[in-house]
Design a protein around this motif. Structure first.
Motif, mmCIF file in Angstrom:
data_model
loop_
_atom_site.group_PDB
_atom_site.id
_atom_site.type_symbol
_atom_site.label_atom_id
_atom_site.label_comp_id
_atom_site.label_asym_id
_atom_site.label_seq_id
_atom_site.Cartn_x
_atom_site.Cartn_y
_atom_site.Cartn_z
ATOM 1 N N SER A 221 -0.249 4.250 -1.369
ATOM 2 C CA SER A 221 -1.166 3.886 -2.494
ATOM 3 C C SER A 221 -0.311 2.977 -3.523
ATOM 4 O O SER A 221 -1.149 1.838 -4.086
ATOM 5 N N GLN A 222 0.970 2.979 -3.477
ATOM 6 C CA GLN A 222 1.792 2.084 -4.293
ATOM 7 C C GLN A 222 1.554 0.632 -3.910
ATOM 8 O O GLN A 222 1.553 -0.404 -4.595
ATOM 9 N N GLU A 223 2.058 0.719 -2.580
ATOM 10 C CA GLU A 223 1.964 -0.584 -1.887
ATOM 11 C C GLU A 223 0.676 -1.203 -1.751
ATOM 12 O O GLU A 223 0.476 -2.564 -1.997
ATOM 13 N N SER A 224 -0.347 -0.554 -1.636
ATOM 14 C CA SER A 224 -1.637 -1.190 -1.391
ATOM 15 C C SER A 224 -2.211 -1.604 -3.008
ATOM 16 O O SER A 224 -2.841 -2.885 -3.035
ATOM 17 N N SER A 225 -1.940 -0.983 -3.872
ATOM 18 C CA SER A 225 -2.066 -1.440 -5.278
ATOM 19 C C SER A 225 -1.341 -2.599 -5.646
ATOM 20 O O SER A 225 -1.976 -3.324 -6.218
ATOM 21 N N LEU A 226 -0.079 -2.911 -5.147
ATOM 22 C CA LEU A 226 0.609 -3.916 -5.360
ATOM 23 C C LEU A 226 -0.050 -5.194 -5.054
ATOM 24 O O LEU A 226 -0.053 -6.130 -5.307
ATOM 25 N N THR A 227 -0.444 -4.652 -3.346
ATOM 26 C CA THR A 227 -0.988 -5.944 -2.729
ATOM 27 C C THR A 227 -2.375 -6.608 -3.294
ATOM 28 O O THR A 227 -2.583 -7.838 -3.045
ATOM 29 N N ARG A 228 -3.026 -5.478 -3.842
ATOM 30 C CA ARG A 228 -4.279 -6.061 -4.413
ATOM 31 C C ARG A 228 -4.045 -6.783 -5.237
ATOM 32 O O ARG A 228 -4.761 -7.983 -5.802
ATOM 33 N N GLU A 229 -3.217 -6.461 -6.393
ATOM 34 C CA GLU A 229 -2.882 -7.537 -7.480
ATOM 35 C C GLU A 229 -2.123 -8.961 -7.114
ATOM 36 O O GLU A 229 -2.404 -9.855 -7.787
#
Length: 385
Positions: A221-229
């Motif tokens: 979840s942290q990785e995907s959130s960072l990738t979205r940004e």
């Protein structure tokens, strides 16, 4: 489903999900854009949910039988432990899932209620009206498909949302910004909407609700959130020369937000999270210096997604033989009752791959494991729970 079957299901799925997340992260390092990485994470969450459906609704292969050589006394002890552990873990998982689901639904309700308190903004009153029309897309003809711009004085950082229609919500103070700064924000939020990030966030929350106990899921979840940004940051700037202005805009929002209280539940916020902002700033600085993030080896997004799906198919066949009561005479688990019943209703008769059911007593299975000479001995006493 018995308690031993649930234990085997939970352990096997946890391992499968961990492997899928690791593979998705590794493939994400090989694709050539952050937008493709976002799509890969969306596929990852879909694959995880499909693994759950496959595990619950379909039989699975058993490639090895480690319990076939265990004697009846040890098998009885292990089964008793597994039954107790399975019951305890089931109720713990059910309680955690229920709480996570309630929190998820409450936050969605909060966002919906907050949107009702926001004021509609007419872009024609501002200099960025033409830019918003261009970014919104002239090809979008349906009114509900067009992005609606809202503002609120209870908000300190912009965010976007999409229930029945897309929204971009900005704090009132941002409407007084220079046109180029507002354009940065609009590009960022519109990229969230155009690439389906609200849907990805929904899938992410569903996976988090089911696997609330899994540390790899929260790491993903942290990785995907960072990738979205990262992806939206790239879309917000037209050239590396704009990065400095974009960073100053981000800093202005952070400084204002630090002195104000945010009363909104923002799922896709522009400047929330100090660690995420630091990563974004470092990455933008690297882009400004090198103009592009270099990768030693690149693959297309389609190949990455296909590789992840293919890996998931293989991983879905890996089933840890935790259940001692599983018959060593079958290479497949039995059809689950719900899918077997549904197939019978449509005229299909699935093969019975296993001989025991939830009504089979433990001592009957243990007797089947014993040699024939021992079973016929007059001193043999059946084991019972």
């Amino acid at each position: 489903m018995t308690s031993t079957q649930f234990l085997e299901l939970a352990v096997s799925l946890s391992v499968q999900v961990s492997i899928v997340i690791i593979v998705a992260h590794w493939l994400g390092k090989l694709v050539n854009s952050e937008r493709l990485q976002c799509r890969l994470w969306t596929v990852c969450y879909v694959v995880v949910l499909m693994l759950i459906f496959v595990a619950v609704l379909l039989p699975h292969p058993r490639f090895f039988q480690p319990w076939a050589s265990v004697d009846s006394q040890n098998a009885s002890t292990i089964v008793s432990i597994e039954m107790q552990a399975g019951r305890v873990l089931f109720f713990i998982w059910l309680a955690g899932t229920t709480m996570s689901l309630l929190v998820f639904m409450y936050r969605a309700f909060q966002v919906n209620q907050f949107l009702k308190t926001c004021q509609s903004v007419d872009p024609q009153q501002y200099e960025f009206a033409d830019n918003l029309q261009l970014l919104n897309g002239d090809h979008v003809s349906h009114p509900k498909s067009r992005v609606r711009l809202l503002s609120s004085n209870r908000l300190k950082t912009p965010f976007c949302s999409q229930f029945h229609r897309p929204y971009i919500v900005v704090p009132e103070y941002l409407l007084e910004f220079e046109t180029h700064k507002i354009n940065f924000i609009l590009r960022h939020e519109l990229e969230h909407l155009k690439t389906g990030h609200p849907l990805q966030l929904f899938l992410q929350r569903v996976v988090e609700t089911i696997f609330w106990f899994h540390p790899m899921v929260w790491w993903a979840s942290q990785e995907s959130s960072l990738t979205r940004e990262f992806a939206c940051d790239e879309a917000a700037i037209d050239s590396p020369q704009e990065i400095a202005q974009y960073l100053r805009t981000l800093l202005t929002i952070i400084e204002y937000g630090a002195s104000q209280q945010d009363e909104s539940p923002t799922p896709l916020a522009f400047g929330r999270g100090k660690s995420i902002i630091a990563h974004r700033a470092r990455r933008l600085t690297e882009i400004a210096r090198n103009h592009r993030i270099s990768r030693p080896f690149e693959i297309s997004g389609l190949k990455a997604c296909c590789s992840l799906v293919f890996t998931a198919v293989l991983i879905g066949m890996i089933w840890l033989p935790v259940d001692v009561l599983a018959s060593p005479r079958a290479n497949w688990s039995p059809w689950p009752t719900w899918t077997a019943g549904a197939l019978h209703d449509f005229g299909f008769s699935p093969n019975d791959f296993d001989v025991y059911s939830r009504h089979t007593e433990l001592h009957e299975l243990l007797i089947e494991r014993e040699p024939l000479t021992v079973r016929n001995s007059p001193q043999q006493v059946p084991l019972r729970e």
